[in-house]
Scaffold this motif. Structure first.
Motif, PDB file in Angstrom:
ATOM      1  N   ALA A   1     -80.365 -45.285  54.836  1.00 18.08           N
ATOM      2  CA  ALA A   1     -80.878 -43.977  54.423  1.00 18.08           C
ATOM      3  C   ALA A   1     -80.575 -42.913  55.479  1.00 18.08           C
ATOM      4  O   ALA A   1     -80.321 -41.756  55.157  1.00 18.08           O
ATOM      5  N   ASP A   2     -80.568 -43.311  56.735  1.00 23.77           N
ATOM      6  CA  ASP A   2     -80.315 -42.360  57.819  1.00 23.77           C
ATOM      7  C   ASP A   2     -78.831 -42.061  58.025  1.00 23.77           C
ATOM      8  O   ASP A   2     -78.489 -41.041  58.620  1.00 23.77           O
ATOM      9  N   THR A   3     -77.948 -42.954  57.570  1.00 21.58           N
ATOM     10  CA  THR A   3     -76.517 -42.759  57.838  1.00 21.58           C
ATOM     11  C   THR A   3     -75.708 -42.373  56.604  1.00 21.58           C
ATOM     12  O   THR A   3     -74.510 -42.109  56.724  1.00 21.58           O
ATOM     13  N   ALA A   4     -76.309 -42.303  55.445  1.00 24.59           N
ATOM     14  CA  ALA A   4     -75.604 -41.900  54.219  1.00 24.59           C
ATOM     15  C   ALA A   4     -75.558 -40.378  54.157  1.00 24.59           C
ATOM     16  O   ALA A   4     -76.347 -39.743  53.466  1.00 24.59           O
ATOM     17  N   ASN A   5     -74.627 -39.800  54.898  1.00 23.54           N
ATOM     18  CA  ASN A   5     -74.631 -38.337  55.048  1.00 23.54           C
ATOM     19  C   ASN A   5     -73.434 -37.622  54.431  1.00 23.54           C
ATOM     20  O   ASN A   5     -73.313 -36.420  54.543  1.00 23.54           O
ATOM     21  N   PHE A   6     -72.522 -38.325  53.773  1.00 22.48           N
ATOM     22  CA  PHE A   6     -71.365 -37.726  53.100  1.00 22.48           C
ATOM     23  C   PHE A   6     -70.711 -36.637  53.973  1.00 22.48           C
ATOM     24  O   PHE A   6     -70.705 -35.467  53.627  1.00 22.48           O
ATOM     25  N   PRO A   7     -70.136 -37.038  55.114  1.00 24.69           N
ATOM     26  CA  PRO A   7     -69.541 -36.065  56.037  1.00 24.69           C
ATOM     27  C   PRO A   7     -68.234 -35.480  55.501  1.00 24.69           C
ATOM     28  O   PRO A   7     -67.536 -36.123  54.711  1.00 24.69           O
ATOM     29  N   PRO A   8     -67.874 -34.271  55.938  1.00 21.87           N
ATOM     30  CA  PRO A   8     -66.603 -33.674  55.505  1.00 21.87           C
ATOM     31  C   PRO A   8     -65.423 -34.355  56.193  1.00 21.87           C
ATOM     32  O   PRO A   8     -65.533 -34.849  57.313  1.00 21.87           O
TER      33      PRO A   8
ATOM     34  N   VAL B   1     -49.142 -33.454  51.099  1.00 23.95           N
ATOM     35  CA  VAL B   1     -50.227 -32.689  50.498  1.00 23.95           C
ATOM     36  C   VAL B   1     -51.444 -32.879  51.391  1.00 23.95           C
ATOM     37  O   VAL B   1     -51.833 -34.012  51.692  1.00 23.95           O
ATOM     38  N   VAL B   2     -52.024 -31.760  51.839  1.00 24.49           N
ATOM     39  CA  VAL B   2     -53.177 -31.799  52.734  1.00 24.49           C
ATOM     40  C   VAL B   2     -54.340 -31.086  52.063  1.00 24.49           C
ATOM     41  O   VAL B   2     -54.207 -29.944  51.626  1.00 24.49           O
ATOM     42  N   LEU B   3     -55.458 -31.775  51.956  1.00 22.82           N
ATOM     43  CA  LEU B   3     -56.714 -31.157  51.536  1.00 22.82           C
ATOM     44  C   LEU B   3     -57.555 -31.080  52.807  1.00 22.82           C
ATOM     45  O   LEU B   3     -57.942 -32.095  53.376  1.00 22.82           O
ATOM     46  N   HIS B   4     -57.816 -29.865  53.266  1.00 22.02           N
ATOM     47  CA  HIS B   4     -58.341 -29.634  54.608  1.00 22.02           C
ATOM     48  C   HIS B   4     -59.815 -29.959  54.789  1.00 22.02           C
ATOM     49  O   HIS B   4     -60.247 -30.293  55.895  1.00 22.02           O
ATOM     50  N   LYS B   5     -60.606 -29.836  53.732  1.00 17.46           N
ATOM     51  CA  LYS B   5     -62.055 -30.066  53.862  1.00 17.46           C
ATOM     52  C   LYS B   5     -62.579 -30.633  52.549  1.00 17.46           C
ATOM     53  O   LYS B   5     -62.708 -29.930  51.556  1.00 17.46           O
ATOM     54  N   LEU B   6     -62.859 -31.924  52.563  1.00 15.23           N
ATOM     55  CA  LEU B   6     -63.358 -32.621  51.383  1.00 15.23           C
ATOM     56  C   LEU B   6     -64.733 -33.206  51.656  1.00 15.23           C
ATOM     57  O   LEU B   6     -65.055 -33.540  52.797  1.00 15.23           O
ATOM     58  N   THR B   7     -65.503 -33.358  50.596  1.00 11.88           N
ATOM     59  CA  THR B   7     -66.766 -34.087  50.648  1.00 11.88           C
ATOM     60  C   THR B   7     -66.803 -34.990  49.425  1.00 11.88           C
ATOM     61  O   THR B   7     -66.532 -34.537  48.305  1.00 11.88           O
TER      62      THR B   7
ATOM     63  N   ASP C   1     -63.620 -48.652  57.446  1.00 13.11           N
ATOM     64  CA  ASP C   1     -63.510 -47.389  58.182  1.00 13.11           C
ATOM     65  C   ASP C   1     -63.438 -46.191  57.231  1.00 13.11           C
ATOM     66  O   ASP C   1     -64.010 -45.135  57.502  1.00 13.11           O
ATOM     67  N   VAL C   2     -62.731 -46.347  56.102  1.00 18.47           N
ATOM     68  CA  VAL C   2     -62.682 -45.266  55.111  1.00 18.47           C
ATOM     69  C   VAL C   2     -64.077 -45.042  54.532  1.00 18.47           C
ATOM     70  O   VAL C   2     -64.524 -43.899  54.399  1.00 18.47           O
ATOM     71  N   LEU C   3     -64.786 -46.109  54.204  1.00 18.86           N
ATOM     72  CA  LEU C   3     -66.146 -45.957  53.674  1.00 18.86           C
ATOM     73  C   LEU C   3     -67.030 -45.181  54.646  1.00 18.86           C
ATOM     74  O   LEU C   3     -67.757 -44.265  54.247  1.00 18.86           O
ATOM     75  N   ALA C   4     -66.980 -45.533  55.921  1.00 15.48           N
ATOM     76  CA  ALA C   4     -67.802 -44.843  56.915  1.00 15.48           C
ATOM     77  C   ALA C   4     -67.407 -43.373  57.030  1.00 15.48           C
ATOM     78  O   ALA C   4     -68.270 -42.505  57.188  1.00 15.48           O
ATOM     79  N   ALA C   5     -66.120 -43.079  56.922  1.00 16.48           N
ATOM     80  CA  ALA C   5     -65.659 -41.700  57.068  1.00 16.48           C
ATOM     81  C   ALA C   5     -66.006 -40.829  55.867  1.00 16.48           C
ATOM     82  O   ALA C   5     -66.242 -39.634  56.021  1.00 16.48           O
ATOM     83  N   ILE C   6     -66.048 -41.397  54.656  1.00 18.63           N
ATOM     84  CA  ILE C   6     -66.257 -40.549  53.475  1.00 18.63           C
ATOM     85  C   ILE C   6     -67.707 -40.487  53.005  1.00 18.63           C
ATOM     86  O   ILE C   6     -68.094 -39.508  52.372  1.00 18.63           O
ATOM     87  N   ILE C   7     -68.504 -41.532  53.280  1.00 26.21           N
ATOM     88  CA  ILE C   7     -69.912 -41.442  52.845  1.00 26.21           C
ATOM     89  C   ILE C   7     -70.904 -41.698  53.956  1.00 26.21           C
ATOM     90  O   ILE C   7     -72.101 -41.521  53.766  1.00 26.21           O
ATOM     91  N   GLY C   8     -70.420 -42.100  55.127  1.00 28.01           N
ATOM     92  CA  GLY C   8     -71.308 -42.334  56.256  1.00 28.01           C
ATOM     93  C   GLY C   8     -71.488 -43.814  56.509  1.00 28.01           C
ATOM     94  O   GLY C   8     -70.776 -44.660  55.972  1.00 28.01           O
ATOM     95  N   GLY C   9     -72.445 -44.114  57.332  1.00 27.29           N
ATOM     96  CA  GLY C   9     -72.681 -45.497  57.715  1.00 27.29           C
ATOM     97  C   GLY C   9     -71.994 -45.813  59.021  1.00 27.29           C
ATOM     98  O   GLY C   9     -71.342 -44.965  59.640  1.00 27.29           O
ATOM     99  N   THR C  10     -72.131 -47.055  59.446  1.00 25.34           N
ATOM    100  CA  THR C  10     -71.523 -47.479  60.694  1.00 25.34           C
ATOM    101  C   THR C  10     -70.798 -48.795  60.487  1.00 25.34           C
ATOM    102  O   THR C  10     -71.202 -49.626  59.674  1.00 25.34           O
ATOM    103  N   VAL C  11     -69.717 -48.969  61.232  1.00 25.14           N
ATOM    104  CA  VAL C  11     -68.952 -50.208  61.219  1.00 25.14           C
ATOM    105  C   VAL C  11     -69.118 -50.848  62.589  1.00 25.14           C
ATOM    106  O   VAL C  11     -68.908 -50.192  63.614  1.00 25.14           O
TER     107      VAL C  11
END
Length: 188
Positions: free
Chosen positions: A109-116, A137-143, A82-92
């Motif tokens: 290729a279509d799901t590797a979108n590095f979402p914030p 500690v909160v980092l509000h918007k990461l990529t 789930d962390v992998l999908a949230a930080i670089i994309g893809g589906t679980v």
């Protein structure tokens, strides 16, 4: 009387990420469901400062500094699909029935979108000077800024890790928040 604004910081007990789903300029950011970063080991924040110097008459007349990059580095003991999908994309996807259940993370290729995403880490209670308190500690918007470290290690545990760059939110300009709580609070 307000609480003191300084503390020791000992340990990290929990970290969660949440997909950033909306960041409207001048509005309110919205996030998806919290995802546990299992076995959190470290949350390290660093930054770069760009300094411009004005020279003339053979002397320095002025200088100006600005933040050019804020980066976070995370290590955690357990790999999370789930962390992998949230930080670089893809589906679980989950499939099968007991005793042959599967959870599969697919990156295409279509799901590797590095979402914030947002990241929040917290010390254990009493990991600060305030008895019963904690620090968030909160980092509000990461990529994600690099592909996560994955794989295997011979006769040893493989520690997962990733790095990400922070950007200020368009909604309110926030990059980082550090909250010192008099009473420990869960990540929400």
């Amino acid at each position: 009387m307000p609480i003191q604004r300084f503390t020791r910081v000992y340990g990290i007990q929990d970290a969660k990420i949440a997909p950033l789903t909306a960041d409207p300029a001048g509005g309110t950011p919205t996030y998806g469901a919290l995802i546990d970063v299992p076995g959190i080991k470290t949350l390290e924040i660093s930054g770069d400062v760009e300094v411009k110097k004005l020279r003339g008459d053979n002397v320095q007349l002025a200088s100006n500094s600005s933040i050019s990059n804020v980066q976070v580095s995370i290590t955690h003991a357990k790999m999370s699909l789930d962390v992998l999908a949230a930080i670089i994309g893809g589906t679980v996807t989950d499939s099968g029935t007991t005793p042959a259940q599967k959870a599969t993370w697919d990156l295409t290729a279509d799901t590797a979108n590095f979402p914030p995403f947002k990241l929040e880490g917290v010390t254990p209670p009493n990991g600060v000077d305030l008895v019963g308190g904690d620090v968030h500690v909160v980092l509000h918007k990461l990529t994600a800024s690099s592909f996560p470290d994955l794989g295997f290690a011979e006769e040893d545990y493989r520690i997962a890790s990733f790095t990400a760059d922070a950007d200020p939110l368009q909604a309110n300009g926030k990059w980082i928040s550090v909250v010192l709580n008099e009473t420990a609070a869960a990540i929400a």
